[in-house]
Design a protein around this motif. Structure first.
Motif, PDB file in Angstrom:
ATOM      1  N   GLY A  40    -113.364  -2.124 -60.224  1.00 23.05           N
ATOM      2  CA  GLY A  40    -114.655  -2.603 -60.584  1.00 23.05           C
ATOM      3  C   GLY A  40    -115.509  -3.104 -59.476  1.00 23.05           C
ATOM      4  N   THR A  41    -116.532  -3.764 -59.597  1.00 24.13           N
ATOM      5  CA  THR A  41    -117.463  -4.068 -58.629  1.00 24.13           C
ATOM      6  C   THR A  41    -118.049  -5.348 -59.006  1.00 24.13           C
ATOM      7  N   ALA A  42    -118.743  -6.108 -58.182  1.00 26.51           N
ATOM      8  CA  ALA A  42    -119.283  -7.439 -58.342  1.00 26.51           C
ATOM      9  C   ALA A  42    -119.758  -7.653 -59.821  1.00 26.51           C
ATOM     10  N   GLY A  43    -119.190  -8.634 -60.527  1.00 23.37           N
ATOM     11  CA  GLY A  43    -119.813  -8.917 -61.880  1.00 23.37           C
ATOM     12  C   GLY A  43    -119.009  -7.952 -62.964  1.00 23.37           C
ATOM     13  N   ALA A  44    -118.288  -7.026 -62.806  1.00 25.16           N
ATOM     14  CA  ALA A  44    -117.431  -6.211 -63.582  1.00 25.16           C
ATOM     15  C   ALA A  44    -116.205  -5.698 -62.954  1.00 25.16           C
ATOM     16  N   GLY A  45    -115.154  -6.146 -63.538  1.00 26.97           N
ATOM     17  CA  GLY A  45    -113.871  -5.691 -63.036  1.00 26.97           C
ATOM     18  C   GLY A  45    -112.767  -5.767 -64.145  1.00 26.97           C
ATOM     19  N   GLY A  46    -111.829  -5.110 -63.638  1.00 33.72           N
ATOM     20  CA  GLY A  46    -110.640  -4.849 -64.686  1.00 33.72           C
ATOM     21  C   GLY A  46    -109.431  -4.516 -64.103  1.00 33.72           C
ATOM     22  N   ILE A  47    -108.350  -4.205 -64.957  1.00 36.00           N
ATOM     23  CA  ILE A  47    -106.986  -3.927 -64.479  1.00 36.00           C
ATOM     24  C   ILE A  47    -106.599  -2.711 -65.235  1.00 36.00           C
ATOM     25  N   GLY A  48    -106.333  -1.520 -64.570  1.00 43.09           N
ATOM     26  CA  GLY A  48    -105.876  -0.289 -65.123  1.00 43.09           C
ATOM     27  C   GLY A  48    -104.504   0.204 -64.856  1.00 43.09           C
ATOM     28  N   SER A  49    -104.067   1.225 -65.271  1.00 40.37           N
ATOM     29  CA  SER A  49    -102.477   1.411 -64.954  1.00 40.37           C
ATOM     30  C   SER A  49    -102.627   3.356 -64.923  1.00 40.37           C
ATOM     31  N   VAL A  50    -101.385   3.598 -64.211  1.00 41.16           N
ATOM     32  CA  VAL A  50    -101.181   4.989 -64.257  1.00 41.16           C
ATOM     33  C   VAL A  50     -99.841   5.125 -64.595  1.00 41.16           C
ATOM     34  N   ASP A  51     -99.305   5.792 -65.748  1.00 41.50           N
ATOM     35  CA  ASP A  51     -97.991   5.972 -66.256  1.00 41.50           C
ATOM     36  C   ASP A  51     -97.107   7.064 -65.379  1.00 41.50           C
ATOM     37  N   GLY A  52     -95.892   7.213 -65.806  1.00 42.32           N
ATOM     38  CA  GLY A  52     -95.088   8.367 -65.507  1.00 42.32           C
ATOM     39  C   GLY A  52     -95.759   9.823 -65.389  1.00 42.32           C
ATOM     40  N   SER A  53     -96.593  10.044 -66.494  1.00 47.49           N
ATOM     41  CA  SER A  53     -97.061  11.245 -66.653  1.00 47.49           C
ATOM     42  C   SER A  53     -98.164  11.257 -65.992  1.00 47.49           C
ATOM     43  N   GLY A  54     -98.926  10.425 -65.237  1.00 43.32           N
ATOM     44  CA  GLY A  54    -100.129  10.400 -64.608  1.00 43.32           C
ATOM     45  C   GLY A  54    -101.167   9.976 -65.404  1.00 43.32           C
ATOM     46  N   ALA A  55    -101.044   9.537 -66.587  1.00 45.33           N
ATOM     47  CA  ALA A  55    -102.321   9.116 -67.582  1.00 45.33           C
ATOM     48  C   ALA A  55    -102.695   7.895 -67.056  1.00 45.33           C
ATOM     49  N   VAL A  56    -104.092   7.697 -67.026  1.00 41.55           N
ATOM     50  CA  VAL A  56    -104.807   6.734 -66.555  1.00 41.55           C
ATOM     51  C   VAL A  56    -105.275   5.848 -67.843  1.00 41.55           C
TER      52      VAL A  56
END
Length: 769
Positions: A143-159
């Protein structure tokens, strides 16, 4: 609070000679010199000990990821990874993950061949930044200033984005434990505080544990402890030793030292590394007191944000420093960062020791790391070896006495030995500490000076005493500590009868070093008693003196002259008379004419009548003195008298025409036709500054009355003065008389004042027929 271990008694006590040491100054044994890194900026660092690599990213403006060996050497670059920031290793260590915010992607790089094996797009404008592997999943903050988050990448590469249901004011920074676990923490600064959230990461999903704003106004880095139970947060403005519990973000105990800027990292065994200030960092245990080691970059090089990383086995700590602009990164490798230096302190009873004196020697310890709870002595073995002429190769001191640690001195306990200083040669002790646990070995040799020195001697005596009456002089010798009883005190007395002094014996010394000398002085005047302690076999001599003024009788002494006043050139007979004395009949006569220094007139023994006679030709007022220098029983004395000089005054009338007898007195006769009457005066000898006064008296009504006077006026250069008065001012046929007075100067007068004789005159009218 960080312990600063400089024991006051150690600082005040004797610091003995050092020959070898392993201590806080031996930094080169434990930390390598800085290695410049061939990148413009620094972003993140990961240690891949299995493959012998350090991975270092440079952030925006860089083209790849720097790779070095574990010493920072042999640099190479994984190209094609522009602007790489956050780095993380996969759980099995086979892949390095690198966040590429400029590409909105995360790259997977093989740690075997250092080539990119996969790239995971995170979505346009996501700008992934911080990475962490927890619960078998790769997590990333984006994210950038004002908007952010947490994401993930699993073992298959899915985001997957928005793994956290909450909102973030910017791209959150992520942290997890140094070994694989399901603990994940995220934080972002929000004004004067920082928002923290902790999670359980399982099955590719996040479960919130706690969310809280912590009082951190300058968040730069944070870390999760090895057991996953606490957070360590880096700050400069609010540097704190508080531990925040991951389960609820409440304060739960304290770290052993505050965590300063700008980075913090935790080793797999739980040891923490953090900034001490902007320009230094340190390693310390999670709990307890103190730290293991402190390292300094030195201004203007400061610790970089995220600039600390541990080797998995804790044997090394890597730190990156940057200049004031954040550029020119350099790598510092700290070896053996989980052991603390130990400094040995040795102190003895005094300096120096005298041969044969008893001594005590104590060895203590200093370190940045405090003892564990319940420990009273520093762990490990201590050997103390004594060296002297009898044992030049050293002899082990068996079973030295131990003293448990105490506050404020000897935090770590101490070892105590005692004995006797050798009669000849040096004395030294080598202390060897084996080290134990988190304490490094140390060895140091302490030289104990052994040399003869002089004790101090003080004396006490009356300042005055009566002759032939007993008097006592007491004294004391003082040593700085327990001493050998050796030597004697000898006394030499000096008085008027013995100006070169003579021995009056030896006085015994008491156990406490005191002594007393008794004497009945027979000679008056200054009696000086010199006491000398010879030092015996172990000390240097010391001498002190006491002076007693012994009373003497006052002799009878006078000086007289054969007259009180003299004319210039007259001879003065001077007689000094001395009364009873003991062993001297010597008198000295002195003359001191006015305005001149005193001179000796005559010196010699008085005659059988006690007289000494001298003759002196007087030319001015003179002080005459007689001096008796004193003898064994009579004190000095001086007597004075004065011989005064009376000048001669001559007078002459100016041109009287006749004389006449009136009764028995001869009168000078003047006629008014002569106009003026005059009187001339001459003074011999005269002195510049002297003056004369003329007095005229008129006889009437049966008595003499003042008629006129001339105030004090200077004499002429030849000593004369002329006085005139108009004859018309006189009454005809009356009787008059006139005379002058000479007055010497008020300062430094060489003569007395003197009157002339009266001159009588009468004035007749008209002219002589």
């Amino acid at each position: 609070m960080k312990l600063v271990r400089f024991s006051p008694p150690i600082a005040a006590a004797l610091l003995l000679g050092l020959t070898t040491v392993i201590g806080p100054g031996a930094v080169d044994s434990y930390a390598a010199s800085d290695v410049p890194l061939p990148i413009a900026h620094f972003a993140h660092m990961v240690v891949d000990a299995r493959h012998g690599h350090l991975f270092i990213s440079g952030g925006a403006g860089t083209d790849g990821i720097l790779v070095t060996d574990l010493d920072g050497g042999n640099p190479t670059t994984i190209s094609g990874e522009p602007g790489a920031t956050g780095l993380a290793l996969s759980g099995d260590g086979s892949a390095l993950y690198a966040a590429l915010p400029g590409r909105d992607a995360i790259a997977a790089i093989s740690t075997e061949n250092l080539t990119e094996s996969a790239s995971y797009g995170t979505g346009e404008g996501t700008r992934p930044d911080s990475l962490a592997v927890a619960g078998g999943t790769l997590w990333f903050g984006y994210g950038t200033a004002g908007a952010g988050g947490i994401g993930s990448v699993d073992g298959s590469g899915a985001v997957t984005l928005r793994q956290d249901s909450g909102t973030w004011a910017a791209s959150p920074t992520l942290a997890t434990t140094p070994t694989p676990s399901g603990v994940l923490a995220a934080a972002v600064q929000t004004g004067d505080t920082s928002a923290f959230v902790t999670y359980r990461a399982e099955g590719g999903a996040l479960t919130r544990q706690a969310a809280k704003a912590l009082p951190v106004p300058d968040l730069s880095d944070f870390a999760v402890t090895a057991d996953g139970l606490h957070l360590a947060v880096s700050s400069w403005l609010r540097a704190s030793d508080q531990r925040y519990r991951t389960s609820d973000l409440a304060v739960d105990g304290r770290f052993s030292t505050p965590v300063g800027p700008s980075a913090v990292a935790v080793a797999p065994d739980g040891t923490v590394a953090g900034g001490e200030n902007y320009y230094a960092f340190e390693t310390f245990p999670e709990t307890g007191e103190g730290s293991y080691e402190q390292y300094t970059f030195g201004y203007p090089v400061s610790l970089a944000v995220h600039g600390l990383a541990w080797a998995p086995d804790g044997s090394r700590l890597y730190a990156v420093g940057v200049d004031a602009s954040g550029g020119t990164p350099r790598l510092r490798t700290a070896r053996d960062p989980e052991t603390a230096w130990v400094r040995l302190n040795g102190r003895a009873t005094t300096t120096p020791l005298a041969p044969g004196e008893a001594y005590s020697f104590r060895a203590g310890f200093d370190s940045l790391l405090g003892l564990d709870a319940g420990e009273a002595m520093i762990p490990g073995a201590v050997r103390i070896t004594r060296y002297d002429d009898a044992d030049p190769d050293g002899v082990l001191v068996p079973d030295p006495t131990t003293t448990p640690g105490r506050t404020p001195a000897d935090f770590f306990g101490s070892y105590y030995v005692s004995g006797t200083a050798p009669l000849t040669g040096p004395l030294s002790f080598r202390v060897d500490y084996s080290g134990s646990g988190h304490y490094r070995p140390a060895a140091q040799t302490f030289g104990v000076p052994v040399a003869k020195y002089a004790p101090t001697m003080t004396l006490s005596a009356a300042s005055t005493a009566d002759r032939a009456v007993p008097t006592t002089v007491t004294g004391r010798l003082a040593w700085p500590h327990a001493h050998v009883r050796t030597g004697a005190v000898h006394v030499v007395k000096t008085d008027l009868a013995h100006p070169s002094g003579y021995s009056v014996g030896t006085v015994p010394l008491a156990v406490d070093g005191s002594f007393a000398f008794h004497d009945t002085p027979q000679v008056g005047g200054a009696n000086t008693y010199a006491f000398t302690y010879d030092g015996g076999t172990s000390y240097l001599p010391v001498t002190a003196s006491a002076k007693v003024q012994v009373s003497r009788a006052t002799p009878s002494l006078s000086v007289t002259t054969d007259a009180k006043s003299y004319h210039s050139g007259a001879t003065v007979k001077v007689t000094a008379h001395l009364g009873a004395t003991y062993n001297s009949r010597l008198v000295t006569l002195y003359d001191q004419p006015a305005g001149k220094p005193r001179a000796q007139l005559k010196s010699g023994k008085v005659d059988a009548h006690g007289n000494l006679v001298a003759y002196y030709k007087v030319t001015r007022n003179t002080v005459l003195s007689a001096a008796f220098a004193g003898d064994y029983r009579y004190a000095p004395r001086t007597a004075t008298t004065r011989a005064t000089l009376t000048p001669t005054v001559r007078t002459a009338m100016q041109y009287p025409l006749a004389t006449t007898r009136i009764g028995s007195t001869t009168y000078q006769v003047f006629y008014k036709s002569e106009v003026n009457m005059g009187l001339d005066l001459q003074v011999t000898p005269r002195q510049p500054g002297g003056c004369t006064t003329v007095y005229l008296e008129h006889y009437y009504s049966g008595a003499w009355h003042p008629a006129a006077s001339q105030s004090c006026v200077p004499l002429y250069a030849d000593g004369w003065y002329g006085y005139t008065r108009a004859l018309k001012l006189f009454a005809s046929n009356d009787h008059y008389r006139i005379r002058g007075h000479y007055t010497p100067p008020t300062k430094d007068a060489q003569t007395t004042g003197v009157w002339s004789q009266w001159t009588y005159l009468t004035i007749r009218p008209g002219s002589p027929s």
